[in-house]
Design an enzyme around this catalytic site. Structure first.
Site, PDB file in Angstrom:
ATOM      1  N   ARG A 130       0.801  -1.229   0.000  1.00  0.00           N
ATOM      2  CA  ARG A 130       0.000   0.000   0.000  1.00  0.00           C
ATOM      3  C   ARG A 130       0.837   1.285   0.000  1.00  0.00           C
ATOM      4  O   ARG A 130       0.387   2.304  -0.506  1.00  0.00           O
ATOM      5  CB  ARG A 130      -1.021  -0.001   1.147  1.00  0.00           C
ATOM      6  CG  ARG A 130      -2.092  -1.071   0.927  1.00  0.00           C
ATOM      7  CD  ARG A 130      -3.240  -0.992   1.917  1.00  0.00           C
ATOM      8  NE  ARG A 130      -4.076   0.159   1.692  1.00  0.00           N
ATOM      9  CZ  ARG A 130      -4.070   1.259   2.432  1.00  0.00           C
ATOM     10  NH1 ARG A 130      -3.251   1.368   3.458  1.00  0.00           N
ATOM     11  NH2 ARG A 130      -4.865   2.248   2.148  1.00  0.00           N
ATOM     12  N   CYS A 169      13.706  -5.893  -4.381  1.00  0.00           N
ATOM     13  CA  CYS A 169      14.626  -5.171  -5.251  1.00  0.00           C
ATOM     14  C   CYS A 169      13.914  -4.056  -5.996  1.00  0.00           C
ATOM     15  O   CYS A 169      13.711  -4.135  -7.221  1.00  0.00           O
ATOM     16  CB  CYS A 169      15.290  -6.158  -6.211  1.00  0.00           C
ATOM     17  SG  CYS A 169      16.339  -7.293  -5.318  1.00  0.00           S
TER      18      CYS A 169
END
Ligand SMILES: *Cc1c(COP(=O)(O)O)cnc(C)c1O
Length: 441
Positions: free
Chosen positions: A334, A365
């Site tokens: 979120r 990553c």
């Protein structure tokens, strides 16, 4: 910390949730871990249900909007609390059915329901399907006809009310992939279309005006618009709508900018809504409709926290300090999606003063894989337990296996005791559906 006693700090200075010590939970279940307080979930379901019972003679139904957090245990709780649920996909419907949920108390939503989803819904005899396109109405009529049944449906309409956190705007037309606009005649057209279908039974109308709403008048205003429309349909089409489903969207506390609502405040949202419905029924001399609401976030949001272990800590001199945890956007996307602001604390040192502001980073990553920026904390060290609050809604349900990280387990806490409601994934789960063509072997 919310006022509804889900979270406390014990004598050891540890965060507790539903009476369970977060440090003990981590010892038992590891991190990252979603933790839910069952009492809070049940209390929220009861507030809504009791208010409809007491203020509206029980002439309505609470549906838990299960996309906020869907797993078999949560449907079991809703079943015990005697409320309904709404589902937005075949997967949610399947989960509810497998949890033994009464199909008659299930409402099915979706702007582009698949044929297979509609078939599953009709075959499992869900109570209502909320129609969102002409094509869907045609398909559904055909499916019902082949089975020789009449399917109850609602129509999703756009009342031209857009609600935002602290305000609402009225628009003539809503630009949305959902629903039929009332103002441009589309809602009337689909009503006529469905009324002409032999195997569909039009019961009424549904709208959903937004989420994380605090403005009480928003819901009343939406009800006004839809009831005006219902009165119009009665005159124009001689159609009497029995059901008014006003959707969900009730706000919760995430951070210092949000109000901390009490149970009574949520009851008040409904009281304002119910008064508007009664007034409109009187004004138009129509019967008071069966009133349905669909809270999701407000039932499970504040009931849940996520626990992580602090790993790498990186200070970029004069710029900022990153505190990395063993989770991230794969369990809580979120911040990455909406820059949502969460409150965090160190669960093992919850009584200590905050002395610095840090950025909480995940392990994916992606530079954008953050959980919180400018979060006030005591000086965190590797091995500390970080708690992110109000993660019960739209976290687990939005989780992914990005970077082939494992989706965390979820535990339910009841009076200090805890049990899995979602078991931990394993690496074998991750490769379960992988297939390697023969020529690559
Ligand atoms: C998402 C949704 C809800 C629930 O909204 P919350 O903000 O979680 O209360 C209810 N109804 C519909 C149709 C929805 O799409």
């Amino acid at each position: 910390m919310n006022e509804r006693a889900t979270l406390k700090i014990n004598a050891d200075g540890h965060l507790t949730i539903g009476g369970a010590d977060a440090v003990d939970l981590v010892k038992q279940f590891g991190t990252p871990l979603y933790v839910f307080d069952e009492a809070h979930i049940r209390n929220m379901m009861r507030v809504y249900k009791n208010t409809i019972d007491s203020e509206y003679n029980g002439n309505g139904q609470v549906l838990y909007a299960s996309k906020a957090f869907s797993c078999m245990a949560v449907y079991a709780i809703a079943r015990q609390e005697n409320i309904g649920v709404d589902v937005v996909s075949g997967g949610e419907l399947y989960t509810a059915l497998k949890a033994g949920f009464d199909p008659q108390k299930i409402y099915m939503h979706g702007n582009n329901k698949l044929l297979s989803e509609l078939e599953l819904a009709v075959d499992s005899k869900v109570g209502y399907i909320v129609v969102d396109s002409f094509r869907e109405a045609d398909i559904l009529d055909e499916l019902a006809s082949r089975r020789n049944i009449k399917q109850n449906v609602l129509i999703r309409v756009n009342p031209g009310v857009e609600a935002h956190t602290h305000a609402f705007v009225q628009t003539a037309r809503t630009d949305s992939k959902f629903g039929f606009s009332i103002s441009d005649g589309a809602a009337e057209e689909i009503s006529l279309h469905i009324l002409s279908k032999k195997n569909l039974c039009l019961k009424g109308y549904h709208c959903h005006i937004g989420s994380q709403i605090f403005e009480k008048q928003s819901f009343a205003l939406a009800a006004d618009k839809v009831m005006d429309f219902m009165a119009e349909m009665k005159i124009k089409l001689s159609f009497t709508a029995e059901v008014l489903n006003i959707g969900g969207g009730f706000g919760i506390w995430y951070n210092e900018e949000d109000p901390k609502l009490k149970y009574a405040d949520y009851a008040e949202y409904l009281k304002v809504l119910i008064q508007a419905v009664k007034n409109k029924a009187k004004e138009h001399a129509i019967k008071e409709p069966y009133l349905v609401i669909e809270p999701g976030r407000s039932i499970v949001g504040e009931a849940g926290i996520t626990l992580y272990t602090v790993g790498a800590i990186k200070e970029i001199q004069g710029i900022k300090k990153y505190v990395a945890v063993d989770g991230g956007m794969f369990d809580n996307p979120r911040y990455a999606l909406y820059q949502s602001k969460y409150s965090v604390l160190l669960a093992n040192r919850a009584d200590e003063k905050c002395t610095e502001k840090v950025t909480i980073a995940g392990k994916c990553c992606e530079s954008g894989d953050l959980i919180a920026v400018d979060a006030a904390l005591p000086k965190a060290e590797s091995g500390d337990i970080l708690a992110v609050l109000s993660t019960g809604a739209y976290n687990y349900s939005m989780a992914s296996n990005y970077n082939r990280n494992l989706i965390p387990a979820a535990v339910l806490v009841k009076e200090g005791k805890s049990e899995y409601i979602v078991k931990p994934q394993t690496y074998d789960d991750i490769i379960r559906n992988d297939a390697v063509p023969e020529y690559l072997k």
